[in-house]
Design an enzyme around this catalytic site. Structure first.
Site, PDB file in Angstrom:
ATOM      1  N   SER A   1       2.522 -11.066  -1.990  1.00 23.44           N
ATOM      2  CA  SER A   1       1.023 -10.626  -2.138  1.00 23.44           C
ATOM      3  C   SER A   1       0.600 -12.384  -1.582  1.00 23.44           C
ATOM      4  CB  SER A   1       1.042 -11.738  -3.585  1.00 23.44           C
ATOM      5  OG  SER A   1       1.576 -10.883  -4.428  1.00 23.44           O
TER       6      SER A   1
HETATM    7  N1  SAM Z   1       5.765 -10.537  -6.790  1.00 24.41           N
HETATM    8  C1  SAM Z   1       5.865 -10.190  -4.844  1.00 24.41           C
HETATM    9  C2  SAM Z   1       5.605 -10.714  -4.406  1.00 24.41           C
HETATM   10  O1  SAM Z   1       5.718 -11.759  -4.292  1.00 24.41           O
HETATM   11  O2  SAM Z   1       5.725 -10.315  -2.504  1.00 24.41           O
HETATM   12  C3  SAM Z   1       4.828  -8.519  -5.236  1.00 24.41           C
HETATM   13  C4  SAM Z   1       5.034  -7.711  -4.703  1.00 24.41           C
HETATM   14  S1  SAM Z   1       3.239  -6.357  -4.395  1.00 24.41           S
HETATM   15  C5  SAM Z   1       2.102  -7.186  -4.612  1.00 24.41           C
HETATM   16  C6  SAM Z   1       3.539  -5.972  -5.902  1.00 24.41           C
HETATM   17  C7  SAM Z   1       5.167  -4.627  -6.700  1.00 24.41           C
HETATM   18  O3  SAM Z   1       4.886  -4.195  -7.955  1.00 24.41           O
HETATM   19  C8  SAM Z   1       5.536  -4.064  -5.052  1.00 24.41           C
HETATM   20  O4  SAM Z   1       6.628  -3.846  -4.686  1.00 24.41           O
HETATM   21  C9  SAM Z   1       5.396  -2.578  -6.283  1.00 24.41           C
HETATM   22  O5  SAM Z   1       6.237  -1.886  -5.663  1.00 24.41           O
HETATM   23  C10 SAM Z   1       5.623  -3.209  -7.456  1.00 24.41           C
HETATM   24  N2  SAM Z   1       5.163  -2.351  -8.586  1.00 24.41           N
HETATM   25  C11 SAM Z   1       4.405  -1.344  -8.927  1.00 24.41           C
HETATM   26  N3  SAM Z   1       4.267  -0.708  -9.783  1.00 24.41           N
HETATM   27  C12 SAM Z   1       5.721  -1.163 -10.905  1.00 24.41           C
HETATM   28  C13 SAM Z   1       6.218  -1.093 -12.526  1.00 24.41           C
HETATM   29  N4  SAM Z   1       6.107  -0.156 -12.849  1.00 24.41           N
HETATM   30  N5  SAM Z   1       7.393  -1.811 -11.964  1.00 24.41           N
HETATM   31  C14 SAM Z   1       7.956  -2.561 -11.240  1.00 24.41           C
HETATM   32  N6  SAM Z   1       7.056  -2.738  -9.898  1.00 24.41           N
HETATM   33  C15 SAM Z   1       6.502  -2.284  -9.797  1.00 24.41           C
END
Ligand code: SAM
Length: 227
Positions: free
Chosen positions: A77
């Site tokens: 993010s």
């Molecule tokens: N908090 C993260 C960081 O600091 O890098 C943001 C990562 S990204 C914007 C969002 C993440 O959510 C991705 O790694 C994606 O794989 C994960 N994601 C999407 N759907 C999900 C779910 N149902 N359960 C867990 N993770 C999920």
């Protein structure tokens, strides 16, 4: 090894250079200008070396206020987004926090450094494994879970705070049910192109007060109670 800051091992001058520190300081000034006022959030983000959470080829870009690819089609993010979501949560030391979307681990590191007990869920195995190792190597402890975060983690709840770091089509009821009375959830809700960040507070009667905030754009939350 001596801890430089709470939770994180001491880094060498090569791992975190004066150039990195200077760039981080400028980023924090930028976040202040963009409206982030929570001093603890700003102080912690000044300490956490974001360049360790992205591929080393992007090191010189790590302190731009931008999202970057982290593999598996996902992104770390934007720092403003991390600061915004964290600020809304009004974190207190010892809070039990659930993060959905571990991703790079940067948001998790900010929360851990603020003294929370963190449960963090990621659905992509490669990211789960890589990030669990990175944060563990940095001396940062959390309960890392591989799975569908749209279902939360009932056994570990209820939670004081829940942060969803992927865009949801609606607020998953499983997460609402795992929020304590008085608890706060921050979640982007909308379509795949654009979401409105929502702050949700669970009131004493169990009702949810939802406050729509500003527009953001996240990768989709994929799961049983999501896309
Ligand atoms: N908090 C993260 C960081 O600091 O890098 C943001 C990562 S990204 C914007 C969002 C993440 O959510 C991705 O790694 C994606 O794989 C994960 N994601 C999407 N759907 C999900 C779910 N149902 N359960 C867990 N993770 C999920």
């Amino acid at each position: 090894m001596k801890a430089l800051i709470r939770g994180m091992i001491e880094l060498t001058k090569d791992q975190d250079t004066y150039k990195d520190k200077g760039a981080r300081k400028r980023l924090i000034e930028e976040l202040k200008q963009k409206g982030i006022i929570d001093k603890t959030v700003l102080d912690v983000m000044l300490k956490i070396p974001r360049h360790l959470f992205i591929h080393k080829d992007f090191r010189s870009h790590a302190y731009q206020d931008k999202a970057f690819p982290i593999g598996s089609g996902q992104t770390i993010s934007q720092p403003y987004t991390v600061a915004f979501q964290t600020q809304i949560l009004h974190i207190e030391k010892g809070d039990k926090v659930l993060e959905i979307g571990t991703g790079s681990g940067y948001q998790a590191a900010v929360l851990i450094e603020m003294g929370v007990n963190l449960v963090t869920i990621e659905r992509q195995e490669a990211l789960y494994l890589k990030t669990k190792k990175l944060l563990t190597d940095l001396g940062m402890k959390a309960n890392f879970i591989l799975g569908d975060g749209s279902l939360g983690k009932y056994e570990d709840g209820p939670f004081d705070k829940i942060i969803v770091t992927a865009g949801a089509p609606k607020v998953p009821m499983a997460l609402v049910n795992q929020l304590k009375i008085g608890g706060i959830m921050i979640i982007p809700v909308g379509n795949e192109e654009e979401q409105i960040m929502h702050s949700l507070v669970k009131k004493a009667d169990g009702e949810i007060e939802a406050i729509p905030l500003t527009k953001f754009r996240f990768v989709p939350l994929i799961g049983e109670q999501a896309w």
